[in-house]
Scaffold this active site. Structure first.
Site, PDB file in Angstrom:
ATOM      1  N   HIS A   1      26.524 135.243  87.123  1.00 44.04           N
ATOM      2  CA  HIS A   1      25.805 134.467  86.103  1.00 44.04           C
ATOM      3  C   HIS A   1      24.316 134.419  86.384  1.00 44.04           C
ATOM      4  O   HIS A   1      23.871 134.300  87.529  1.00 44.04           O
ATOM      5  CB  HIS A   1      26.402 133.070  85.938  1.00 44.04           C
ATOM      6  CG  HIS A   1      26.289 132.156  87.122  1.00 44.04           C
ATOM      7  ND1 HIS A   1      25.207 131.321  87.322  1.00 44.04           N
ATOM      8  CD2 HIS A   1      27.135 131.905  88.145  1.00 44.04           C
ATOM      9  CE1 HIS A   1      25.395 130.598  88.413  1.00 44.04           C
ATOM     10  NE2 HIS A   1      26.550 130.944  88.943  1.00 44.04           N
TER      11      HIS A   1
ATOM     12  N   ASP B   1      22.347 130.590  94.003  1.00 50.05           N
ATOM     13  CA  ASP B   1      23.490 130.490  93.083  1.00 50.05           C
ATOM     14  C   ASP B   1      22.984 130.709  91.658  1.00 50.05           C
ATOM     15  O   ASP B   1      22.423 129.795  91.064  1.00 50.05           O
ATOM     16  CB  ASP B   1      24.129 129.115  93.250  1.00 50.05           C
ATOM     17  CG  ASP B   1      25.259 128.831  92.268  1.00 50.05           C
ATOM     18  OD1 ASP B   1      25.746 129.787  91.636  1.00 50.05           O
ATOM     19  OD2 ASP B   1      25.635 127.653  92.145  1.00 50.05           O
TER      20      ASP B   1
ATOM     21  N   GLU C   1      26.922 129.643  82.764  1.00 57.69           N
ATOM     22  CA  GLU C   1      28.027 129.348  83.672  1.00 57.69           C
ATOM     23  C   GLU C   1      27.979 127.906  84.140  1.00 57.69           C
ATOM     24  O   GLU C   1      29.011 127.236  84.248  1.00 57.69           O
ATOM     25  CB  GLU C   1      27.967 130.290  84.882  1.00 57.69           C
ATOM     26  CG  GLU C   1      29.181 130.202  85.818  1.00 57.69           C
ATOM     27  CD  GLU C   1      29.013 129.217  86.971  1.00 57.69           C
ATOM     28  OE1 GLU C   1      29.974 129.027  87.739  1.00 57.69           O
ATOM     29  OE2 GLU C   1      27.921 128.614  87.116  1.00 57.69           O
TER      30      GLU C   1
ATOM     31  N   ASP D   1      29.863 135.406  92.991  1.00 57.69           N
ATOM     32  CA  ASP D   1      29.098 134.165  92.893  1.00 57.69           C
ATOM     33  C   ASP D   1      28.593 133.756  94.266  1.00 57.69           C
ATOM     34  O   ASP D   1      28.664 134.520  95.229  1.00 57.69           O
ATOM     35  CB  ASP D   1      29.978 133.068  92.273  1.00 57.69           C
ATOM     36  CG  ASP D   1      29.193 132.060  91.449  1.00 57.69           C
ATOM     37  OD1 ASP D   1      28.050 131.737  91.825  1.00 57.69           O
ATOM     38  OD2 ASP D   1      29.716 131.580  90.426  1.00 57.69           O
TER      39      ASP D   1
END
Length: 352
Positions: free
Chosen positions: A74, A177, A206, A229
């Protein structure tokens, strides 16, 4: 095995320093398009703003097509949205995604597409009451302060102003992240194997509900999928000196292979395959402790008639805070585990 050099570090720095809060991922999208276009057989931006990339494989035989494998990372990050002009350079804001308000007071931020510098302000400690100091300050009592010359509009996004740094064996930045996953997917595209049809989803939103990945999975209709991820490492020492047995993952112990979380029970065939690949290729790995959290695998798994999924994450400390910390070795080992796994996939993988 793939290596990490100056080019890869420069790209990750560029990705992490970009602002792409959920729903406004344009900065990262432009970087992805620039990096992916020279290597893609097909590339498009879908209706939600995700970048969808296809790299065709070679036909395995006269009667078997190559596996269609979707990898997702993402592009969005947690952050803030301006919701009201409180005049004189002060702005009310709401959080976007899961952010602990305890992290916010006094933190520097950037606002809007011009990255206007600001700070999150609240009442100073020596003006608070004893009762006020017993409670976490709510975001309603905070303001983003841009100064009298700073101008923002309702709907503008904001995020932490932290810049990417490499410190010894570690990297420190906001939005690891999941910019580290985005960087991994770009590198895998550049070294895509011919035995599979590689589909890549650089997905949006996300952090607010796994939205972009679900749409991407409907478009590709993959045979299997891997969510790439970054996952929390709660590996700090216990403050009472006891053994930490709820660490989730640990820094420096390699990519974290999921077996179950709050949104997904990962496909055991894919879990075994990744473990066997890591052992065969002598790549350090760990299993993420089951429970809690979730990745885009949860949305991909439920698309159309269902998709076998597994998640693989790079561990990091201090999730959704102004700065996270990851180990370079974990980034490299995650990249190589996925690279070797893709190279070793055959049409019979799901018949195990």
């Amino acid at each position: 095995m793939l290596s990490l050099g100056a080019t890869q570090f420069k790209l990750l720095e560029k990705l992490c320093n970009a602002m792409s809060v959920s729903g406004d991922e344009g900065e990262v999208r432009r970087i992805v398009l620039e990096e992916a276009k020279p290597y893609a057989d097909e590339i498009k931006v879908d209706a939600l703003g995700s970048v969808l990339v296809r790299k065709k494989g070679l036909t395995a035989s006269s009667h078997k097509k190559p596996l269609k494998v979707l990898l997702d990372a993402h592009m969005d990050e947690v952050g803030f949205m301006i919701v009201n002009d409180d005049e004189n350079g002060f702005y009310n804001f709401e959080t976007v995604g899961g952010i602990d308000p305890r992290h916010l007071v006094g933190k520097q931020v950037i606002v809007g597409r011009d990255h206007i510098p600001g700070v999150i302000g609240a009442k100073p400690i020596h003006l608070t009451t004893v009762d006020e100091r017993k409670n976490t300050i709510s975001t309603d009592a905070m303001r983003i302060d841009l100064g009298p010359e700073g101008k923002a509009k309702v709907g503008d996004r904001a995020t932490f102003a932290t810049k990417f740094k490499r410190v010894g064996p570690s990297i420190m930045s906001k939005s690891i992240d999941d910019r580290i996953g985005v960087a991994i997917l770009i590198e895998l595209l550049k070294h895509a194997p011919k035995n599979i049809e590689l589909c890549l989803s650089f997905s949006v939103q996300e952090e607010v509900g796994l939205r972009g990945a679900k749409v991407a999975a409907h478009y590709f209709e993959p045979d299997l999928a891997i969510a790439v991820d970054s996952t929390p490492a709660r590996d700090l020492p216990d403050y009472e000196g006891n053994e930490n047995i709820t660490y989730n993952t640990k820094l420096g112990e390699g990519p974290a292979i999921y077996v179950a979380n709050s949104s997904t029970i990962d496909d055991p065939r894919l879990v075994r395959f990744l473990e066997e690949t890591a052992i065969k290729e002598n790549i350090q790995y760990q299993f993420r402790q089951p429970g809690g959290g979730g990745t885009n695998a949860g949305a991909i798994q439920r698309s159309r008639a269902g998709v076998p999924v597994v998640s693989v994450s790079v561990p990091h400390r201090y999730t959704h805070s102004p700065v996270s910390v990851s180990r370079i070795s974990d980034w490299k080992n995650t990249l190589n585990l996925l690279h070797m796994a893709l190279k070793n996939m055959t049409p019979d993988l799901l018949n195990r």
